[in-house]
Design a protein around this motif. Structure first.
Motif, short mmCIF file in Angstrom:
data_model
loop_
_atom_site.label_atom_id
_atom_site.label_comp_id
_atom_site.label_asym_id
_atom_site.label_seq_id
_atom_site.Cartn_x
_atom_site.Cartn_y
_atom_site.Cartn_z
N GLY A 176 0.79 -1.22 0.00
CA GLY A 176 0.00 0.00 0.00
C GLY A 176 0.82 1.27 0.00
O GLY A 176 0.28 2.37 -0.11
N ARG A 177 2.13 1.16 0.12
CA ARG A 177 2.97 2.35 0.20
C ARG A 177 3.02 3.13 -1.12
O ARG A 177 3.09 4.36 -1.13
CB ARG A 177 4.38 1.97 0.65
N THR A 178 2.99 2.42 -2.24
CA THR A 178 2.96 3.10 -3.54
C THR A 178 1.69 3.91 -3.70
O THR A 178 1.70 5.03 -4.22
CB THR A 178 3.08 2.07 -4.68
N ILE A 179 0.55 3.35 -3.23
CA ILE A 179 -0.72 4.07 -3.32
C ILE A 179 -0.68 5.34 -2.47
O ILE A 179 -1.12 6.41 -2.90
CB ILE A 179 -1.88 3.16 -2.85
N ARG A 180 -0.13 5.23 -1.26
CA ARG A 180 -0.03 6.42 -0.41
C ARG A 180 0.81 7.49 -1.07
O ARG A 180 0.46 8.68 -1.07
CB ARG A 180 0.59 6.03 0.94
N ALA A 181 1.94 7.09 -1.68
CA ALA A 181 2.81 8.06 -2.35
C ALA A 181 2.09 8.70 -3.54
O ALA A 181 2.22 9.91 -3.78
CB ALA A 181 4.09 7.36 -2.81
N ALA A 182 1.32 7.90 -4.28
CA ALA A 182 0.58 8.44 -5.43
C ALA A 182 -0.46 9.45 -4.98
O ALA A 182 -0.66 10.50 -5.62
CB ALA A 182 -0.09 7.30 -6.20
N MET A 183 -1.13 9.17 -3.88
CA MET A 183 -2.14 10.10 -3.38
C MET A 183 -1.50 11.40 -2.92
O MET A 183 -2.04 12.49 -3.15
CB MET A 183 -2.92 9.44 -2.25
N ASP A 184 -0.33 11.33 -2.29
CA ASP A 184 0.38 12.55 -1.90
C ASP A 184 0.74 13.39 -3.12
O ASP A 184 0.63 14.61 -3.11
CB ASP A 184 1.65 12.21 -1.12
N GLU A 185 1.19 12.72 -4.18
CA GLU A 185 1.53 13.42 -5.41
C GLU A 185 0.30 14.09 -6.03
O GLU A 185 0.35 15.25 -6.45
CB GLU A 185 2.16 12.45 -6.41
#
Length: 535
Positions: free
Chosen positions: A116-125
């Motif tokens: 889920g870390r990639t999803i969190r990073a994408a949402m921050d972007e």
């Protein structure tokens, strides 16, 4: 798929192409059932989430005849493992979407959801660009093994966590990225230690999907006369990203867009700004450079231009930046050689990169003046003062400004004003006051002293009296008007020192913009889809 974990091993194919089509159709139908399709926009996580998002959007179009817009998001700069300098991190491209995300329902798409870390990073972007109405997550496969509390809104297939051994990984292969469609089991990739500078999103390298790389259809850049408005704008729109690279606070002012390529500088006339700008631009793109001057080449021994270039190309060079005293030399070479040829000024013909950096500088000023960062140069009033007849810079500027919708006035002595430009809708005057009265941009040209043996105007003193931009003549211009010059300046002849060094002057900005413009041009020539594939 195999029935239990004992049957699962590296190389096992879970889904073939047809089943993947069915899964994508299933995702599209789920999304349609739960949402107003007209409010949707898709953002795919680079690398495979992006083509997957486009496929889902196309499937929705097949079902309900509405095609939602699709963009891409890069997670590199918001990865939490970057802060500790660890993790298997790859930059697959840069975030790009042409729609406003504010108050929109965003479907964020990835191929495989695990920690889920990639999803969190994408949402921050994504949140860096605005505030969507809501963000819903769609993934083809939910692998399980979450490390942060993120769950998909839509998922095509979810195996039990125990069914896939922890040493194995589910990989989604797509035709767009891998040449084939399938879901396959692979060995878990080992993490490697890496360090990546934490830089702003705008400093990321352009992805292969950048619109300019698709628009560009030329092997060479020989003149602005032959470019469309769309092509001109696509170059100008790339420049801010390269300016960001040049301004990096990390001090690392390079991107690897031309890594392994060789750029040759072949100058047959003296140059300071243009040569240094091209050389620095090539090096900031990570290219190797080779410089050849006419005085030290075999041209002195009678070798032809073609033979010289054939020998240079035999050393596997890629881009040729050429300046020559004779008009047409860059085209002559471009027509007979595979090198990407950039015209750095040929006789009285054109100086296209100077024209590009000039119109970029004009556009930046005009946007600031109008307080609208989206407008072009339509309606901007540009007065070009001086020796128009002999100026290749003036010709490149005129061609670009005409295509971009600016209103142009040419001003100078009668003997230095070609009447042919009037046929293009350009205003021509011999009176400086008339040229300055309503000008937004004043562009003063260098008086070419080498031409004065022809007696094209009585004397330098007479030229200064009638056409110099100084504290007296600048009063005719509006207070907001800026002053530009291509350099080198003949101080206190065409431009008074107090004006060249005043707040109105944009001369040093032109020089800075020149490096970024030339980075953009070389990137386009080397990496456009047309020059990669011929299509």
């Amino acid at each position: 798929m195999a029935s239990d974990s004992t049957d699962i091993k590296a190389g096992t194919i879970l889904f073939n192409e047809q089943i993947m089509k069915d899964l994508i159709h299933h995702l599209a139908q789920q999304i349609i059932n739960d949402n107003d399709v007209q409010e949707l926009a898709f953002i795919g996580i680079l690398r495979r989430g992006y083509p997957l998002a486009k496929r889902i959007a196309e499937e929705i179009f097949k079902i309900c005849k509405i095609l939602p817009p699709v963009g891409a998001v890069s997670t590199t700069l918001f990865r939490d493992d970057l802060r500790i300098g660890r993790g298997f991190v790859q930059s697959h491209g840069t975030t790009h979407f042409s729609f406003d995300i504010n108050q929109r329902t965003i479907i964020l798409v990835d191929d495989v959801l695990a920690a889920g870390r990639t999803i969190r990073a994408a949402m921050d972007e994504i949140m860096y660009y605005g505030r969507p109405k809501k963000v819903l997550l769609a993934c083809l496969i939910d692998r399980g093994g979450r490390e942060i509390p993120i769950q998909p809104s839509y998922c095509a297939w979810k195996p039990t966590l125990e069914s896939i051994p922890q040493n194995l990984w589910i990989s989604v292969l797509l035709k767009e990225t891998d040449g084939k469609d399938m879901v396959i089991i692979e060995e878990q990739k080992s993490k490697v230690e890496t360090t990546l500078q934490d830089v702003p999103a705008k400093e990321q390298v352009f992805s292969a999907d950048h619109p300019a790389l698709k628009i560009w259809k030329h092997k060479d850049l020989l003149g602005l006369q032959f470019l469309s408005k769309e092509e001109l704008v696509s170059i100008l729109d790339m420049v801010p990203s390269f300016l960001e690279v040049m301004a990096r606070s990390t001090g690392i002012k390079k991107v690897p867009l031309l890594q392994g390529r060789v750029v040759v500088h072949w100058f047959h006339e003296p140059s300071t700004r243009t040569f240094a700008s091209f050389d620095l631009a090539a090096k900031r793109l990570s290219a190797d450079t080779l410089s050849i001057s006419a005085s030290s080449s075999s041209e002195k021994k009678g070798e032809t231009l073609h033979d010289t270039l054939y020998n240079i190309e035999a050393m596997k060079t890629d881009i040729l930046v050429v300046r020559h005293r004779c008009s047409g030399v860059p085209k002559l070479l471009a027509d007979s050689h595979p090198s990407h040829v950039i015209n750095a000024g040929d006789g009285q013909h054109e100086h296209p990169t100077q024209g590009l950096l000039d119109v970029f500088t004009m556009r930046q000023f005009y946007r600031d003046y109008k307080k609208d960062m989206e407008i072009g140069l339509e309606g901007a009033k540009v007065s070009i003062i001086g020796d128009i007849t002999h100026s290749r810079v003036a010709r490149s500027n005129i061609w670009a400004l005409l295509k971009l919708g600016a209103q142009i006035t040419l001003c100078g002595p009668q003997t230095l004003l070609p009447k042919s430009f009037e046929k293009l809708g350009v205003r021509v005057t011999t009176h400086l006051k008339e040229a300055l009265l309503d000008a937004d941009i004043i562009y003063s040209l260098r008086i070419q002293m080498e031409r004065q043996t022809k007696g094209l105007f009585p004397s330098i003193r007479e030229y200064v009296r009638l056409y110099r931009i100084d504290r007296d003549t600048i009063r005719y211009a509006p207070e907001h008007a800026i002053v530009m010059h291509p350099g080198p300046i003949n101080r206190d002849i065409e431009l008074a020192t107090e004006i060249a060094d005043s707040p109105r002057s944009r001369i040093l900005q032109q020089v800075s913009h020149g490096v970024a413009v030339r980075m953009a041009v070389m990137h386009l020539l080397a990496n456009s889809q047309y020059n990669q594939t011929g299509v």
